[in-house]
Design an enzyme around this catalytic site. Structure first.
Site, PDB file in Angstrom:
ATOM      1  N   GLU A 165       4.337  -2.530  13.467  1.00 16.00           N
ATOM      2  CA  GLU A 165       3.097  -2.583  12.690  1.00 16.00           C
ATOM      3  C   GLU A 165       1.845  -2.693  13.573  1.00 16.00           C
ATOM      4  OE1 GLU A 165       2.951  -1.563   9.881  1.00 16.00           O
ATOM      5  OE2 GLU A 165       5.027  -1.766   9.201  1.00 16.00           O
TER       6      GLU A 165
ATOM      7  N   HIS B 165      -1.214   6.251   8.844  1.00 12.47           N
ATOM      8  CA  HIS B 165      -0.392   5.105   9.256  1.00 12.47           C
ATOM      9  C   HIS B 165       1.088   5.348   8.940  1.00 12.47           C
ATOM     10  CE1 HIS B 165       0.369   0.719   9.842  1.00 12.47           C
ATOM     11  NE2 HIS B 165       1.309   0.950   8.950  1.00 12.47           N
ATOM     12  N   GLU B 166       1.360   5.712   7.706  1.00 15.76           N
ATOM     13  CA  GLU B 166       2.763   5.903   7.311  1.00 15.76           C
ATOM     14  C   GLU B 166       3.376   7.078   8.068  1.00 15.76           C
ATOM     15  OE1 GLU B 166       3.783   3.381   5.826  1.00 15.76           O
ATOM     16  OE2 GLU B 166       1.875   2.650   5.026  1.00 15.76           O
TER      17      GLU B 166
ATOM     18  N   GLU C 132       6.912   3.815   4.688  1.00  9.83           N
ATOM     19  CA  GLU C 132       7.175   4.938   5.589  1.00  9.83           C
ATOM     20  C   GLU C 132       8.610   5.451   5.590  1.00  9.83           C
ATOM     21  OE1 GLU C 132       6.486   1.727   6.658  1.00  9.83           O
ATOM     22  OE2 GLU C 132       7.715   1.206   8.391  1.00  9.83           O
ATOM     23  N   ASN C 133       9.358   5.323   4.483  1.00  7.33           N
ATOM     24  CA  ASN C 133      10.749   5.793   4.445  1.00  7.33           C
ATOM     25  C   ASN C 133      10.869   7.166   5.104  1.00  7.33           C
ATOM     26  OD1 ASN C 133      11.191   3.648   2.380  1.00  7.33           O
ATOM     27  ND2 ASN C 133       9.914   5.023   1.178  1.00  7.33           N
TER      28      ASN C 133
ATOM     29  N   GLY D 202       0.832  -1.202   0.000  1.00  9.97           N
ATOM     30  CA  GLY D 202       0.000   0.000   0.000  1.00  9.97           C
ATOM     31  C   GLY D 202       0.866   1.251   0.000  1.00  9.97           C
ATOM     32  N   ALA D 203       1.825   1.304   0.923  1.00 11.20           N
ATOM     33  CA  ALA D 203       2.686   2.471   1.042  1.00 11.20           C
ATOM     34  C   ALA D 203       3.857   2.135   1.939  1.00 11.20           C
ATOM     35  CB  ALA D 203       1.907   3.657   1.618  1.00 11.20           C
TER      36      ALA D 203
HETATM   37 ZN   LIG Z   1       3.115  -0.023   8.599  1.00 13.22          ZN
END
Ligand SMILES: [Zn+2]
Length: 849
Positions: free
Chosen positions: A313, A290-291, A257-258, A254-255
């Site tokens: 997570e 979330h990210e 988080e860098n 989905g994505a």
């Molecule tokens: Zn996550």
């Protein structure tokens, strides 16, 4: 191609890396077929690590040269990296490698999507960019220079310098390599800004491909809301001068988080009323949150090793669901989360893929980005908060951030924070992290002389590798109602720790009706024998919204079960009782929409299996259809009234109020379609000015078999919008009658625009087929064969997405002998592919048990 005999890695074997990385300088000279990556890395001995040979991860790299302290060295290259003699004490490692991003279809490491360069490094993608200790407990400060003609060149942290054909970024926060990111391409930015709680200005950007710039405003607002919420609720402030989001079309997840540079699947960030449904808007808001929240729970405090994945997570999913609850309706969010947990995590926990929230071994970590780690992991955090209370939870979190900022941590560190701040012993609670399987909770009750006793028994069925289970700590929220419907004992949190345990309530003047497991206070299967009268009573009177919904769901399950196994007719008493709830205009329309939905066919199969009945997908489908027909007929007068109530007259807004109304209206429309053959749906389709209304109407027309004109019109209108066309692909397979599902999916794969290497498009067809329960489980095995053919084809290009999709076979042992044999044959055919990836090898082996 990866190693053919995959190694199993164990949590118990954890050993720290022998060196610390003081700093990293990377220079990346971009080219589609021959990108050069030069690294300069300062290593210092790690005083906490045992002596070991120097090893750096590296896969699919062409080593050009390597040196230590300026002297050329010739390392020993292996399939997984390199080994080298190194001096005692600190040293400077330099290397140059060549990689080919254009040929990288696995979408891990540096790859290309529509001419743009991007990266995905979690979990182990950085080793495909350069040689490095690619493990989360090695944290370092990165400086990155990007060379190339692309107008936009981004990496983590803050921009420090740029010139013609180059740009340099510096990230002052030490991070593991999995949080590294690089993006370069012809991109446009939608700018914004945010003032943090301490008054710092942060520059915000959402970068997209030209043409998508009109779909960024909602995401930008969601980002600002998330930043504010994390300050207000968790006291967490953003820590760089700039925060960038980039939308990428080809993305496995989905994505991601860098640090300071989140990379998103474009389906999880781009939004407009014309092209996105209300569900899309809500999901985009949640994923952006979330990210962003990972900046503290994941990035500033990261995981020691990948077994601790739930540390970041579980907590971050819990935080994003708190956020959505605050932004929208907490009750509706809770019910939706439980529906999702039961649909995705329960089957996993009850089948061959069952694993603890913190697994103890793996071959390919990509296979453990699961509903158990994420959603059950979040449930565990929710239970912890219920047990200690909101205030103690907040105090513990403050201590967690204070004590562990800048560290790579474990579940033990996390629980110790709660033990130290609350004085509780969490030894037994820790079983939630190590014991797999869903506990079954049985209840009996007794009333005498004003005292009411509830006796609970918990038992967790055996799961792979865990035949015996110990009792777990269960927070059980209970309320008691008087026979007249008044609540006599408000929600009380019972803490169950034994295998069998009783709780008493005194001073009652009549036998109460219990409302048990309010708010779904623990992720268990509640097995309570109660009468239809009692369920109807709770449906009418319970003050807890979740249990009110659950009472109706229980009645629906019982009704469908009797229809499937005994040939009974629809339960008209339940339909009438539900009508009273639907007529209550004081109730949130979104809640009423949820009340209108029946359990999914997969959920019914799971329920029958748990009761020792072999589920017949065709019978389940037929019963569901008959019941929905009966609901429509019985409510022929009610439906138009609800439809009128659900009408939105204001300009479109994707907020909770309007989306709740649309959800109710569209749930009603699907019943209305059974009465009018699609007349109302066609009218709604023709008048729709937003995607929610358009797509729901199209779905109704497909179920009515009256979709040809609308499908063609939809395609003509949206053929140039890939995200909308994904919906068009998906809906046709998901909503069509089961006997047509495989043929339809197959025909769609013949189209020129079926770009199967794009994970979104692949999932649109294949994932939707798996959702069409009776279609996928067609008696002749055509669904299984079709999917297996495609998984075999995709594995050669993209092992990660292939492996994840293999899980649609996880319930194979539930079905009759013929279907089992057909599914087993499909899995064995996948297993036999020459050169099968490590990802898929592990999945298929586990599935076949
Ligand atoms: Zn996550």
């Amino acid at each position: 191609m990866k190693d053919a005999s995959p190694q199993t890695i164990y949590l118990k074997d954890y050993t720290p890396f022998g060196w610390q990385v003081a700093d990293v300088h990377l220079t990346v000279a971009l080219s589609p077929d021959a990108t050069r990556v030069r690294s300069r890395i300062r290593f210092e001995p790690n005083p906490d690590a045992p002596a070991q040979r120097f090893f750096l991860h590296g896969e699919d790299l062409r080593l050009i040269r390597a040196s230590i302290d300026g002297t050329e060295v010739t390392p020993v290259l292996t399939a997984e990296g390199l080994e080298c003699d190194v001096p005692e004490g600190g040293f400077l490692w330099e290397s140059e490698v060549e990689i080919a991003p254009a040929a990288n279809t696995a979408l891990e490491g540096l790859y290309m999507s529509n001419g743009m360069y991007c990266t995905q490094c979690e979990a182990e993608g950085f080793r495909k960019i350069t040689y490095y200790p690619d493990r989360p407990d090695v944290m370092s400060v990165f400086t990155v220079r990007i060379e190339g003609d692309e107008p936009v060149k981004l990496s983590n942290g803050n921009p420090v310098a740029q010139g013609e054909g180059w740009a340099e970024w510096h990230d002052p926060w030490p991070k593991p390599a999995y949080l590294f990111a690089l993006v370069a391409g012809e991109l446009l930015n939608h700018p914004g800004s945010f003032t943090t709680m301490s008054g710092r200005e942060v520059e915000l950007n959402i970068y997209v491909r030209p043409g998508d710039e009109g779909k960024c405003a909602f995401g930008m607002q969601a980002l600002k809301d998330s930043m504010r919420w994390d300050e207000e609720v968790y006291g967490r402030e953003y820590d760089l001068d700039i925060f960038n989001i980039v939308a990428v079309d080809d993305f496995n997840m989905g994505a991601m988080e860098n640090k300071g540079l989140n990379v998103f699947n474009s389906s999880c960030v781009l939004a407009s009323p014309e092209t996105s449904t209300d569900a899309n808007f809500e999901r985009i808001e949640a994923i952006i949150a979330h990210e962003y929240f990972h900046n503290w729970t994941g990035n500033r405090i990261t995981c020691r090793d990948w077994f601790q994945l739930c540390l970041k997570e579980g907590l971050t999913v819990f935080r994003d669901s708190q956020f959505t609850s605050d932004m929208r309706s907490a009750e509706v969010k809770r019910i939706s989360d439980v529906i999702d947990l039961r649909a995705r995590q329960f089957p996993e926990d009850q089948g061959p893929l069952s694993h603890p929230v913190r697994p103890e071994s793996f071959q390919e970590i990509n296979n453990f980005y699961t509903a158990t780690v994420y959603e059950k992991g979040a449930e565990v955090i929710g239970m912890l908060r219920r047990l200690v209370g909101a205030e103690a939870y907040a105090k513990a979190l403050d201590l967690y951030f204070e004590r562990h900022d800048g560290q790579a941590c474990t579940i033990e560190d996390w629980l110790k924070v709660f033990e130290d701040s609350t004085g509780r012993d969490l030894t037994q609670f820790k079983r939630w992290y190590s014991q797999s399987g869903t506990p079954h909770l049985k209840v009996s009750d007794d009333y005498a002389d004003g005292t009411y006793t509830l006796t609970f028994t918990q038992e967790t069925p055996p799961t792979p590798g865990q035949p015996e289970k110990a009792p777990q700590v269960l927070p059980i929220a209970v309320g008691l109602l008087n026979p007249n419907g008044d609540e006599v004992v408000p929600t009380t949190m019972l803490e169950m720790t034994e295998a069998t345990q009783s709780f008493t309530f005194e001073g009652l003047n009549a036998k109460p009706v219990p409302s048990i497991l309010r708010g779904f206070s623990a992720p268990v299967v509640l097995m309570r024998e109660s009468t239809a009268e009692e369920k109807s009573f709770l449906l009418a009177h319970d003050t807890d919204a979740f249990n009110r919904w659950e009472a109706s769901r229980d009645l629906a399950r019982a009704c469908l079960s009797a229809m499937i196994t005994e040939g009974a007719g629809p339960d008209l008493a339940w339909i009438d009782a539900l009508e009273q709830v639907l007529r209550d205009a004081t109730l949130d329309p979104a809640f009423r929409a949820l009340m209108l939905a029946l359990p999914t066919q997969a959920e019914l199969a799971q329920m029958l299996h748990a009761r020792g009945v072999t589920p017949d997908p065709d019978a389940i489908y037929a019963a569901t259809e008959t019941l929905r027909d009966a609901m429509a007929t019985r409510w022929s007068a009610l439906l138009p009234e609800l439809m009128a109530e659900a009408r939105v007259d204001a300009p479109f807004a994707p907020d909770a109020e309007q989306s709740g109304k649309r959800a109710l209206g569209n749930a009603v429309l699907s019943l209305q379609t059974r009465l009018d053959g699609g007349k109302a749906a066609q009218a709604q389709y023709d008048a729709a000015d937003n995607m929610t209304m358009q797509l729901s109407a199209l779905s109704c027309l497909i179920t009515a078999g009256a979709e040809d004109a609308a499908l063609a019109a939809f395609e003509a209108q949206w053929k140039d919008d890939r995200l909308v066309m994904d919906k068009w692909f998906a809906l046709q397979v998901a909503a069509t009658a089961p006997e047509k599902a495989v043929a339809r999916a197959s025909a769609l794969t013949e189209r020129a625009d079926f770009d199967w290497k794009n994970p979104n498009r692949f999932r649109a067809v294949m994932g939707s087929l798996a959702m069409n329960h009776a279609g996928f489980h067609a008696k002749d095995g055509s669904g299984y064969r079709f999917l297996a053919d495609w998984l075999i084809k995709l594995d050669e290009k993209n092992p990660q997405t292939t492996a994840r999709m293999c899980s649609v076979f996880q319930t194979w042992k539930r079905y009759d002998a013929d279907r089992q044999a057909l599914m087993k044959a499909a899995l064995e055919r996948i297993a036999a592919r020459p050169g099968l990836s490590r990802d898929v090898t592990e999945m298929v082996t586990r599935l076949l048990g």
